[in-house]
Design a protein around this motif. Structure first.
Motif, PDB file in Angstrom:
ATOM      1  N   ALA A 527      42.523  41.556  35.166  1.00 18.45           N
ATOM      2  CA  ALA A 527      41.823  41.831  36.416  1.00 18.45           C
ATOM      3  C   ALA A 527      41.386  43.297  36.434  1.00 18.45           C
ATOM      4  O   ALA A 527      41.890  44.108  35.647  1.00 18.45           O
ATOM      5  CB  ALA A 527      42.738  41.524  37.598  1.00 18.45           C
ATOM      6  N   ASP A 562      37.188  31.460  38.659  1.00 18.69           N
ATOM      7  CA  ASP A 562      38.617  31.710  38.857  1.00 18.69           C
ATOM      8  C   ASP A 562      39.155  30.740  39.910  1.00 18.69           C
ATOM      9  O   ASP A 562      38.908  30.907  41.101  1.00 18.69           O
ATOM     10  CB  ASP A 562      38.832  33.157  39.314  1.00 18.69           C
ATOM     11  N   ARG A 567      42.542  34.688  44.850  1.00 16.42           N
ATOM     12  CA  ARG A 567      41.514  35.466  44.159  1.00 16.42           C
ATOM     13  C   ARG A 567      40.141  34.920  44.520  1.00 16.42           C
ATOM     14  O   ARG A 567      39.998  33.789  44.999  1.00 16.42           O
ATOM     15  CB  ARG A 567      41.711  35.411  42.641  1.00 16.42           C
ATOM     16  N   GLU A 568      39.125  35.742  44.266  1.00 17.06           N
ATOM     17  CA  GLU A 568      37.760  35.298  44.494  1.00 17.06           C
ATOM     18  C   GLU A 568      37.399  34.219  43.476  1.00 17.06           C
ATOM     19  O   GLU A 568      37.781  34.295  42.301  1.00 17.06           O
ATOM     20  CB  GLU A 568      36.786  36.469  44.384  1.00 17.06           C
ATOM     21  N   PRO A 571      34.768  35.882  39.786  1.00 19.06           N
ATOM     22  CA  PRO A 571      35.361  37.203  39.531  1.00 19.06           C
ATOM     23  C   PRO A 571      34.362  38.325  39.761  1.00 19.06           C
ATOM     24  O   PRO A 571      33.141  38.103  39.747  1.00 19.06           O
ATOM     25  CB  PRO A 571      35.780  37.117  38.051  1.00 19.06           C
TER      26      PRO A 571
END
Length: 740
Positions: A527, A562, A567-568, A571
């Motif tokens: 990340a 993702d 999380r988004e 990405p």
């Protein structure tokens, strides 16, 4: 010959002696300024130059003070010879063996050597000025090398010393006897204002730093890279080495990452290494990682630092099935640049430059943004596998720095939807591989999920997004599940248990896409990490490592998705150029420390202001009517601002006058009216002198009013006579400008 030498001596004797700088305080502060510059460069470059440079420079400064009134001709001649040797040494190192190194370090070392020699000859204020400039240049070099907040502390110390240095230097330039002030009336040097000046300069610097627009690309093409690394052994591009894992030296096998049943020859990873890097990994493991910073990244955008991808699913893990097709790439001997093969696509891309500095031991896998085109790396050769993963002949160790240039694609959803609709893929593609035992059940579950969409989904890319969002919302990250038994499949267990480890989400999404004929692969990387707005670096830890899914779109290439909760879905990637992106990142950093209601309110205000500015700028693109509307708004706004400013000024004047005594207030009103008519009172004028000067340009009636008010003011202030306020107010009315 003797006459020639006598002539030279005679000319030297007639040279006028330079006036030495006698201020010890100025000399000490200047030496401190230089020492801070040397120390900042030393800390930023992680060298040990300050160990000898600062003491020698201090000795030289003491020598200069002791010999300040002497010509020291012979000694200066020796210094000139030494400086010449240092100069030739600098050019020799830059053009010779260190030509591929970081020239900033060579420049910093050269300046430090020059400063040490220069410190032995500082008789005049001008010489001290040269030392100040060298200290400033060294601090500038340190700013380009530093990757930690330690430079910020050095910058503050430098600023705190620089302010009194500039003050004393200015006094010396004006011819003020600073030494006399130091000895007799030191208090006359108003150092009490320095804290206020320090705060103002610091605040202005932070504001300018935050508001300064960031250009969309590197303006220099000399990228940071470590000094050359010599590799003695022959580079086997099939082997992946990892300092935290066991490894096999069999070129057919590469490295076995992970552990647990079904992992074959896998070895246990330690608590500092992510188990998802290797040519064969097992996801049937669960070991928490101890957080540790592993690298710092300077990048033009925030992104997923891609490490490697896998094409073959093994039931409980992944492997690189085409490891034998890994290619070795060599660079030219006079440059660090490697040219990498890149896929041909029709989508729009943007060049993104990233510089990576390794902090802790890492595998010989090279992190980079997707679609790397060039890489500047300190070894003679690297390798690239069929899944576009980069490998080095050495493990990435502490201190290695390299730079990658990537052509990162824009996510044009319209084009992605268009080219992935009714697309045909070769059945023999390794990215469609799925175990026969689970293919039917996974395909059935995938089609059931897609059927829950309110509208039919035709595009493969949209199907991937929908499936990823579905997994993110309906399944949970679970750490309470038992390890898989031999022969048990990870994807089936995940669907049955309604969740699993975070990397299991990506594996399940990849298999779901393959089950309905969409090419996909698992990609492991890092990340973005924590962004530091002051250094401009992303701080990446080992706990930032995880795996996501890449889906293939014909003519467009691979795009990441993702599916992990929290999380988004897409990405971080590139957007249109935002010159004030640092300000946005700085606000995000500040917002993390504020209460949620305050953050929401400020965000809404900023969003409203941004929308208003965007609407105003859009008027210029709406033809003549929009242009005229925008101009009218600008004129109206400027007029409104001017009126508000005038009103504020009058209100402040009214508030100030209300606090004065009646006679003082009346006299100040007279001065304001006369000043507005062109007659301003000088600070050197007494009230009666100003009255005599003002009467010459007024009518007899106005002159009498000026005389009466001035006389009354003088008698009230100095004679304590009580004035007739009402009569004087009547006189003041006569001073109003007459209308023509």
């Amino acid at each position: 010959m003797k006459n020639w030498w006598q002539q030279i001596q005679a000319k030297i004797q007639v040279i006028p002696e330079a006036k030495p700088e006698e201020s010890i305080l100025l000399r000490v502060l200047t030496q401190s300024l230089v020492s801070v510059g040397i120390l900042a460069t030393d800390l930023a470059a992680e060298t040990q130059l300050s160990v000898w440079a600062i003491p020698l420079s201090a000795i030289g400064a003491y020598w200069s003070w002791h010999r300040r009134r002497k010509k020291n001709t012979g000694f200066k001649f020796l210094l000139a010879i030494a400086m010449t040797i240092v100069l030739f040494s600098f050019f020799g190192r830059m053009l010779g063996g260190a030509q591929n190194g970081d020239n900033r370090l060579l420049l910093a070392e050269f300046l430090i050597q020059i400063q040490v020699l220069h410190s032995f000859d500082l008789p005049r204020r001008k010489d001290l000025g040269y030392s100040m400039m060298i200290g400033l240049v060294l601090l500038s070099v340190a700013s380009t090398l530093s990757q930690t907040m330690l430079f910020g502390a050095m910058l503050l110390v430098f600023l705190a010393i620089a302010l009194p240095v500039l003050m004393l230097d200015y006094c010396s330039r004006l011819g003020v006897d600073v030494v006399k002030l130091e000895r007799t009336s030191f208090k006359k040097i108003n150092f009490r204002v320095l804290p206020a000046i320090f705060a103002i300069v610091l605040a202005l610097g932070l504001v300018i730093f935050a508001l300064m627009p960031r250009l969309p690309g590197y303006q220099l093409r000399i990228f940071p890279v470590s000094s050359p690394v010599s590799v003695q052994e022959r580079f086997n591009n099939r082997v992946i080495t990892n300092p935290g894992m066991g490894q096999s030296r069999d070129p057919r096998v590469g490295m076995r990452s992970g552990s647990g049943k079904g992992a074959g020859q896998s070895q246990d990873p330690d608590d500092l290494s992510y188990g998802g890097f290797g040519d064969k990994i097992s996801q049937n493991v669960r070991h928490p990682l101890k957080p540790r910073v592993i690298m710092r990244v300077r990048s033009q955008i925030e992104g997923f630092w891609r490490v490697m991808a896998f094409d073959r699913y093994t039931g409980q893990g992944w492997e690189v099935s085409r490891n034998d097709k890994t290619q070795t790439v060599k660079r030219s001997p006079w440059s660090y640049r490697f040219f990498l093969p890149t896929p041909v696509t029709i989508g729009k891309t943007r060049e993104v430059v990233q510089t990576y500095t390794i902090i802790a031991p890492m595998p010989n896998l090279i992190p980079a943004l997707s679609r790397a085109r060039e890489i500047y790396f300190p070894t003679d050769e690297i390798a690239i596998d069929p899944e576009a993963g980069l490998r080095a002949p050495i493990e990435l160790s502490d201190g290695i720095t390299y730079t990658v240039v990537s052509d990162v694609p824009y996510r044009d959803r319209t084009l992605l939807r268009l080219y992935s609709s009714r697309a045909q893929y070769p059945k023999e593609s390794p990215h469609l591989q799925i175990p026969a035992g689970i293919a039917q059940n996974v395909a059935k579950e995938t089609k059931r999920i897609l059927a829950t969409s309110e509208q039919p989904i035709e595009s493969d890319y949209e199907k991937a997004l929908y499936l990823g969002q579905y997994l993110k919302q309906r399944y949970q990250v679970r750490q309470d599940l038992d390890l898989l038994k031999p022969g048990e499949d990870l994807v089936e267990a995940f669907l049955q248990n309604q969740g699993g480890d975070r990397d299991h989400f990506s594996t399940t999404l990849t298999m779901m896409l393959r089950s309905i004929g969409i090419p996909a692969r698992l990609v492991a990387g890092y990340a973005p990490g924590e962004f530091n707005p002051f250094t401009g670096l992303y701080i990446v830890k080992n706990t930032d490592a995880y795996a996501i899914t890449e889906v293939f779109v014909p003519r467009m290439g691979w795009f990441t998705i993702d599916p992990i909760p929290g999380r988004e879905l897409i990405p971080p990637s590139i957007e249109e150029y935002q010159p004030f992106s640092l300000l946005q990142r700085f606000w995000n950093w500040v917002a993390g420390w504020l209460p949620l209601p305050v953050t929401a309110w400020i965000s809404e205000v900023i969003r409203t202001i941004g929308s208003a500015i965007g609407w105003f700028l859009a008027l210029f693109t709406q033809g003549l009517g929009g242009f005229l509307t925008a101009c009218l708004l600008m004129i109206s706004t400027a007029l409104l601002v001017w009126l508000c400013g005038q009103g504020w000024k009058k209100w402040r004047t009214y508030q100030r006058l209300q606090k004065l005594a009646p006679m003082e207030r009346l006299y100040q009103q007279m001065l304001s009216r006369l000043e507005a008519q062109g007659t301003r009172k000088s600070s050197a004028d007494t009230p009666l002198e100003y009255a005599r000067r003002a009467k010459t340009m007024r009518t007899q009636e106005q002159a009498g009013a000026i005389e009466d008010i001035s006389q009354a003011y003088v008698k009230w202030r100095y004679g304590r006579e009580k004035p007739e306020i009402e009569a004087l107010r009547h006189q003041l009315k006569r001073l109003k400008p007459q209308r023509k």
